[in-house]
Design a protein around this motif. Structure first.
Motif, PDB file in Angstrom:
ATOM      1  N   TRP A  91      45.043  48.496  46.371  1.00 55.56           N
ATOM      2  CA  TRP A  91      45.777  49.296  45.446  1.00 55.56           C
ATOM      3  C   TRP A  91      44.811  50.492  45.270  1.00 55.56           C
ATOM      4  CZ3 TRP A  91      43.309  49.139  40.759  1.00 55.56           C
ATOM      5  CH2 TRP A  91      42.493  47.986  40.535  1.00 55.56           C
ATOM      6  N   HIS A 105      45.067  47.764  37.997  1.00 55.84           N
ATOM      7  CA  HIS A 105      45.751  47.698  39.308  1.00 55.84           C
ATOM      8  C   HIS A 105      47.171  47.686  38.939  1.00 55.84           C
ATOM      9  CE1 HIS A 105      46.383  43.225  37.750  1.00 55.84           C
ATOM     10  NE2 HIS A 105      47.565  43.560  38.732  1.00 55.84           N
ATOM     11  N   TRP A 106      47.737  47.281  37.683  1.00 54.51           N
ATOM     12  CA  TRP A 106      49.083  47.412  37.236  1.00 54.51           C
ATOM     13  C   TRP A 106      49.559  48.928  37.002  1.00 54.51           C
ATOM     14  CZ3 TRP A 106      48.494  49.398  32.361  1.00 54.51           C
ATOM     15  CH2 TRP A 106      47.540  49.078  31.634  1.00 54.51           C
ATOM     16  N   SER A 111      48.665  51.245  39.161  1.00 54.04           N
ATOM     17  CA  SER A 111      48.645  51.946  40.459  1.00 54.04           C
ATOM     18  C   SER A 111      49.920  52.118  41.065  1.00 54.04           C
ATOM     19  CB  SER A 111      47.764  51.035  41.340  1.00 54.04           C
ATOM     20  OG  SER A 111      47.848  51.535  42.780  1.00 54.04           O
ATOM     21  N   ARG A 112      50.207  53.244  41.822  1.00 58.33           N
ATOM     22  CA  ARG A 112      51.575  53.355  42.051  1.00 58.33           C
ATOM     23  C   ARG A 112      51.580  53.525  43.766  1.00 58.33           C
ATOM     24  NH1 ARG A 112      52.048  60.178  41.850  1.00 58.33           N
ATOM     25  NH2 ARG A 112      50.270  60.550  42.277  1.00 58.33           N
ATOM     26  N   THR A 146      50.235  51.386  47.300  1.00 51.52           N
ATOM     27  CA  THR A 146      49.427  50.049  47.939  1.00 51.52           C
ATOM     28  C   THR A 146      49.164  50.360  49.434  1.00 51.52           C
ATOM     29  OG1 THR A 146      50.398  48.899  46.311  1.00 51.52           O
ATOM     30  CG2 THR A 146      49.460  47.804  48.229  1.00 51.52           C
ATOM     31  N   CYS A 183      54.472  51.899  46.209  1.00 48.83           N
ATOM     32  CA  CYS A 183      54.805  51.134  44.992  1.00 48.83           C
ATOM     33  C   CYS A 183      53.550  50.423  44.393  1.00 48.83           C
ATOM     34  CB  CYS A 183      55.952  49.834  45.357  1.00 48.83           C
ATOM     35  SG  CYS A 183      55.270  48.745  46.760  1.00 48.83           S
ATOM     36  N   ASN A 184      53.615  49.823  43.257  1.00 49.00           N
ATOM     37  CA  ASN A 184      52.437  48.929  42.912  1.00 49.00           C
ATOM     38  C   ASN A 184      52.456  47.609  43.502  1.00 49.00           C
ATOM     39  OD1 ASN A 184      51.536  46.574  40.840  1.00 49.00           O
ATOM     40  ND2 ASN A 184      51.052  48.656  39.978  1.00 49.00           N
ATOM     41  N   ASP A 211      51.936  44.555  42.819  1.00 43.28           N
ATOM     42  CA  ASP A 211      52.716  43.557  42.208  1.00 43.28           C
ATOM     43  C   ASP A 211      53.999  43.718  42.595  1.00 43.28           C
ATOM     44  OD1 ASP A 211      50.246  42.582  40.964  1.00 43.28           O
ATOM     45  OD2 ASP A 211      50.724  43.865  39.021  1.00 43.28           O
TER      46      ASP A 211
END
Length: 193
Positions: free
Chosen positions: A65, A103-104, A106-107, A109, A185-186, A188
Motif C-alpha cells: 500500500w 493504510h486506510w 492510501s489510494r 495498491t 484503490c485502497n 482494503d
C-alpha cells in the motif's frame, strides 16, 4: 504473501497514476556477500561461513500500500500529487510525511509480480523506463542504440543518486528489483490476499 507499506515521492506517484512506473528497486540491507543463479543470496555471519538466506524483504504476491505526502482537511483527504491540491499552502492544509499515512488513507495498491536480485547498475534500458527514470521515446529512435542505452543509464544514475545519496550509483549495491501491477484503490478494497 504479506501486506506492507511502501513510500513514493509525489513525482513517482504521478508516474504510477500515469501508468509509466511498474518497477522499483530497493537496496538490500544488509548487503549480500554473494548471489547464486536462482537469486538466493548469501551473507557472511560472524563464523565466516556462507549461509543461504531467504529473508528477501519482498516476494511475488505481496501487496504494497502506497504511502505518499498527504493531508486531511475538513474530513477530506488531500494528496500532494493531485491537481486540486498541488502546491496548496493554505493554513487549513497540514501536509503529513508519507511514513505517517495509515493504510486506510492510501489510494494506490501495488501487487508484486516479480522480484529479482541484482546489482543496481545491471538495469536494462527497458527497466529504466519501467522505473520511470526517464520517459520512453516516442516515434522512431534518433541516434544509435548505444546512445539510447547510455542516456537511459545516465537518467537512472541521476534518479538513484537523488534517492540514495551522491555516490550510490558508483557503489553499485545489490537491490531487490520489484515488478508490480498498479491498482487505483485502497488495499482494503481489494479483498483478502
Amino acid at each position: 504473501m504479506t501486506d506492507k507499506p511502501i513510500i513514493f515521492s509525489a513525482t513517482m506517484i504521478r508516474a504510477l497514476l500515469d501508468g509509466r512506473k511498474t518497477q522499483k528497486r530497493r537496496v538490500l540491507k544488509p548487503q549480500p556477500f554473494d548471489v547464486d543463479s536462482s537469486g538466493r543470496w548469501y551473507r557472511m555471519p560472524s563464523g565466516g561461513l556462507s549461509l543461504n538466506c531467504h529473508d528477501l524483504p519482498y516476494a511475488r504476491g505481496d501487496r504494497l500500500w502506497v504511502q505518499e505526502p498527504w493531508a486531511c482537511h475538513m474530513d477530506e483527504w488531500a494528496y500532494e500529487y493531485d491537481p486540486a491540491h498541488r502546491g496548496n499552502k493554505s493554513p487549513g492544509l497540514n501536509w503529513m510525511f508519507p511514513s505517517d499515512m495509515p493504510h486506510w488513507a492510501s489510494r494506490l495498491t501495488l501487487t508484486v509480480t516479480d522480484v529479482r536480485v541484482q546489482r543496481v547498475r545491471e538495469i536494462s534500458e527497458a527497466d529504466v523506463y519501467a522505473e520511470a527514470a526517464m520517459d520512453r521515446p516516442k516515434g522512431p529512435r534518433l541516434g544509435s542504440d548505444v546512445t539510447a542505452r547510455d542516456n537511459a543509464r545516465n537518467a537512472m544514475a541521476k534518479l538513484w543518486n537523488s534517492i540514495n545519496g551522491p555516490d550510490a550509483w558508483d557503489r553499485n549495491d545489490w537491490v531487490a528489483a520489484l515488478t508490480f501491477d498498479v491498482h487505483r484503490c485502497n488495499i482494503d478494497q481489494m479483498g483478502a490476499p
